[in-house]
Design a protein around this motif. Structure first.
Motif, short mmCIF file in Angstrom:
data_model
loop_
_atom_site.label_atom_id
_atom_site.label_comp_id
_atom_site.label_asym_id
_atom_site.label_seq_id
_atom_site.Cartn_x
_atom_site.Cartn_y
_atom_site.Cartn_z
N GLU A 149 0.83 -1.33 0.16
CA GLU A 149 -0.03 -0.25 0.01
C GLU A 149 0.99 1.08 -0.10
O GLU A 149 0.60 1.99 -0.61
N LYS A 176 1.19 4.52 -2.71
CA LYS A 176 0.79 6.12 -2.27
C LYS A 176 2.05 6.82 -2.33
O LYS A 176 1.94 8.05 -2.07
N HIS A 234 -5.33 13.78 4.37
CA HIS A 234 -5.46 12.44 4.56
C HIS A 234 -6.53 12.26 5.59
O HIS A 234 -6.52 13.03 6.60
N LEU A 240 -9.56 10.77 -5.37
CA LEU A 240 -8.85 9.92 -4.47
C LEU A 240 -7.36 9.36 -4.86
O LEU A 240 -7.34 8.88 -6.13
N GLN A 300 -6.30 5.65 -5.72
CA GLN A 300 -6.94 5.02 -6.79
C GLN A 300 -7.10 5.78 -8.04
O GLN A 300 -7.74 5.24 -9.06
N ILE A 322 -16.52 11.74 0.92
CA ILE A 322 -15.55 10.66 0.61
C ILE A 322 -16.59 9.37 0.79
O ILE A 322 -17.03 9.14 1.99
N THR A 376 -17.17 5.82 0.67
CA THR A 376 -16.75 4.71 1.60
C THR A 376 -15.40 4.39 1.60
O THR A 376 -14.56 4.40 0.54
N TRP A 377 -14.60 4.51 2.76
CA TRP A 377 -13.05 3.98 2.84
C TRP A 377 -13.01 3.43 4.09
O TRP A 377 -13.57 3.38 4.87
N HIS A 435 -7.26 4.10 5.60
CA HIS A 435 -6.57 5.49 5.10
C HIS A 435 -6.97 5.90 3.87
O HIS A 435 -6.96 4.83 2.92
N GLN A 436 -7.27 7.15 3.77
CA GLN A 436 -7.64 7.64 2.44
C GLN A 436 -7.18 9.00 2.06
O GLN A 436 -7.16 9.82 2.75
N VAL A 465 -7.02 12.16 -0.49
CA VAL A 465 -7.79 12.84 -1.34
C VAL A 465 -6.96 14.07 -1.84
O VAL A 465 -6.31 14.82 -1.06
#
Ligand SMILES: [Zn+2]
Length: 557
Positions: free
Chosen positions: A223, A227, A482, A522, A525, A542, A544-545, A548-549, A551
């Motif tokens: 992951e 990122k 974040h 996002l 993704q 946002i 559904t996450w 950690h997401q 943007v």
């Protein structure tokens, strides 16, 4: 050549019959033996860097230290002189190791680890080529230590990484593992704070790399790899600066003693309240911030006063609590909060009756356990809540029920006051929050902060356990927002673990951004997110996450 205390005791373990480490004094010929070993490693192996563990400024009364202090014309009973000799020993050691490495491999990373980067000691940080923030959440550091450390490190001008471990508990736990979800969260927390990542393992003596360990680490690093592009070379966007008590003590020449609860409690409230914040020392530039927090125990030295005055002149505001804001020596306030200092209260605990309603509990006489200060109002101060004392302190002939005595329900002076320089709260509220974690204390502090901030840069409906940061990637003309969410739970004795990661839905965000925003998506993704930009605020949701997401807010026409 071992470190000895005044009773000639060795450190870490009590004696030679007890298994454990023995610490060498670097003011002995051992430093040369170590330098030779370092040279051997750097010469014979293609190392990525040299990491020297469990080193730092150490108290020592060994024969070499005693001989040296006498050579210096001083005396082992002179603690100040001993302290400066111990510091010299550490800097000499660090220089010797750095020279040993760089004479052979110039530029090779070197880090001297003392398990904590002291806030307010930039000189100690500078002996390293970069910083490694050791913080194993399940190994005694807890899940809130890393944000405290990282929010300070990001402004020191050195690359830094967050170091966690793969263990269920801590170092030396052969055969111990945490859940992959915990490592996913911990590495994401590093990225969200602008840090690189490091996951500690201890190799089996056979040199065989353990499959379970490296698939566990692999899940997190897969992951991280995806990122990375959005996490390099970032600077934090912040509204609030927390002046660290630890750093302020160093700046005033007296190192902090014991555990520093004020910094810990303040960081918890700032995280749970979703404020964008840095942790700073007395050397930091205050200009980027709207509000400076002086938590519980910040005495105002002449230098700090000058600095704060110019910050206030530029429109900044201060939130001071407890003893903070008092002149060094404690004779009265150095800043103008519209109050006069009377002295430390004789009552503990005491109560705060706000003249506003707090969101979760409306209004009451809320108990605050820590020390408070008695203050009287000046004409330029506005009281936003009163202090109330209990009928009496709990003592031999005066006590009530299981714990403390109820409030007298009489106003006993200001509890929270707003004056020209900002807001003053009379209790050590941050220490209180670190030790008790009480909801009213958090919401009272948030009320004060929100008043001082006016328009916050970021608003979100994340739950209190959610973490948010905003990092600017200037080279790409974009901001990376974040959001993180995990709930550590207690398993075993004093072990907090993360196992379950539950999805969050419809996280609403609005961020003050004056520049035109071209797109919001996002990451990693690369899915475009619908957004609005109106009156200098960009808003999005946002859907559904999990865990950690990121943007990405991409500026540009
Ligand atoms: Zn010594």
């Amino acid at each position: 050549m071992l470190i000895r205390d005044q009773q000639e005791q060795i450190s870490w373990v009590s004696d030679f019959m007890t298994p454990g480490y023995h610490q060498f004094c670097m003011n002995t010929p051992y430093a040369d033996i170590l330098a030779a070993q370092v040279r051997e490693v750097v010469t014979n192996y293609k190392a990525d860097g040299i990491f020297l563990d469990i080193v730092g400024v150490r108290e020592c009364y060994c024969q070499h230290c005693i001989a040296e202090i006498r050579r210096r014309g001083s005396d082992p009973r002179n603690r100040d002189d001993m302290k400066s000799m111990w510091e010299d020993t550490y800097f000499r050691y660090a220089q010797k190791m750095n020279n040993a490495v760089h004479a052979i491999r110039p530029g090779l990373p070197v880090f001297h680890n003392s398990s904590h980067v002291d806030r307010g000691r930039r000189d100690l940080a500078q002996v390293n080529t970069h910083l490694e923030l050791e913080s194993l959440p399940t190994g005694g550091w807890g899940y809130d230590h890393f944000p405290l450390s990282a929010r300070y490190a990001q402004n020191l001008g050195l690359d830094y990484l967050g170091m966690t471990g793969k263990f269920h508990t801590s170092w030396g736990e052969f055969g111990g593992f945490k859940h992959p979800n915990a490592l996913r969260y911990e590495t994401a927390l590093s990225l969200a704070n602008g840090a690189r990542c490091s996951i500690g393992d201890q190799l089996h003596p056979t040199g065989i790399m353990d499959l379970a360990t490296y698939s566990l680490i692999g899940e997190a690093y897969k992951e991280v790899e995806a990122k990375e592009g959005w996490c390099r070379d970032t600077t934090a966007v912040c509204d609030v600066a927390l002046l660290s008590v630890e750093a302020a003590y160093h700046a005033s020449g007296s190192p902090p003693t014991g555990h520093n609860h004020a910094d810990t409690g303040a960081v918890r409230i700032l995280l749970e309240g979703h404020y964008l914040f840095d942790v700073i020392d007395a050397e930091a530039d205050l200009a980027p911030y709207k509000v400076i927090i002086l938590p519980d125990d910040i005495a105002i030295t002449g230098t700090l006063q000058t600095k704060l005055k110019s910050f206030l002149t530029e429109g900044g505001k201060v939130l001071a609590t407890g003893r903070s804001g008092l002149k060094q020596g404690g004779t009265g306030f150095a800043l103008d909060f519209g109050v006069q200092w009377q002295g430390a209260s004789e009552f503990k605990p005491s109560y705060f009756k706000p003249s506003f309603e707090i969101p979760s509990l409306r209004s009451s006489s809320f108990v605050i356990y820590t020390e408070s200060q008695d203050v009287s109002l000046n004409p330029n101060g506005t009281v936003t809540g009163s202090k109330e004392n209990p009928y009496f302190n709990r003592a031999l002939f005066t006590f009530c029920s299981h714990q403390h005595t109820p409030s007298e329900l009489q106003a006993a002076g200001p509890g929270m006051v707003e004056g020209p320089d900002g807001i003053y709260l009379a209790w050590n509220v941050f220490e209180d929050y670190a030790l008790k974690g009480s909801l009213p204390v958090k919401e009272i502090v948030m009320h004060a902060l929100d008043r001082l901030l006016g328009q916050k840069t970021l608003f979100t409906n994340l739950p209190s356990q959610g973490v948010t940061t905003l990092q600017a990637q200037k080279g790409h003309n974009r901001w990376i927002h974040h959001v993180l969410y995990a709930s550590p739970v207690r398993r075993g004795k004093n072990v907090e673990v993360i196992e379950d990661l539950l999805p969050l839905i419809d996280t609403r965000v609005s961020i003050a951004a004056a520049e035109p925003v071209r797109e919001v998506y996002l990451a990693p993704q690369r899915i475009a997110l619908p957004f609005q930009q109106e009156n200098g605020t960009v808003s999005y949701e946002i859907p559904t996450w999990v865990c950690h997401q990121m943007v990405v807010i991409q500026f540009g026409e």
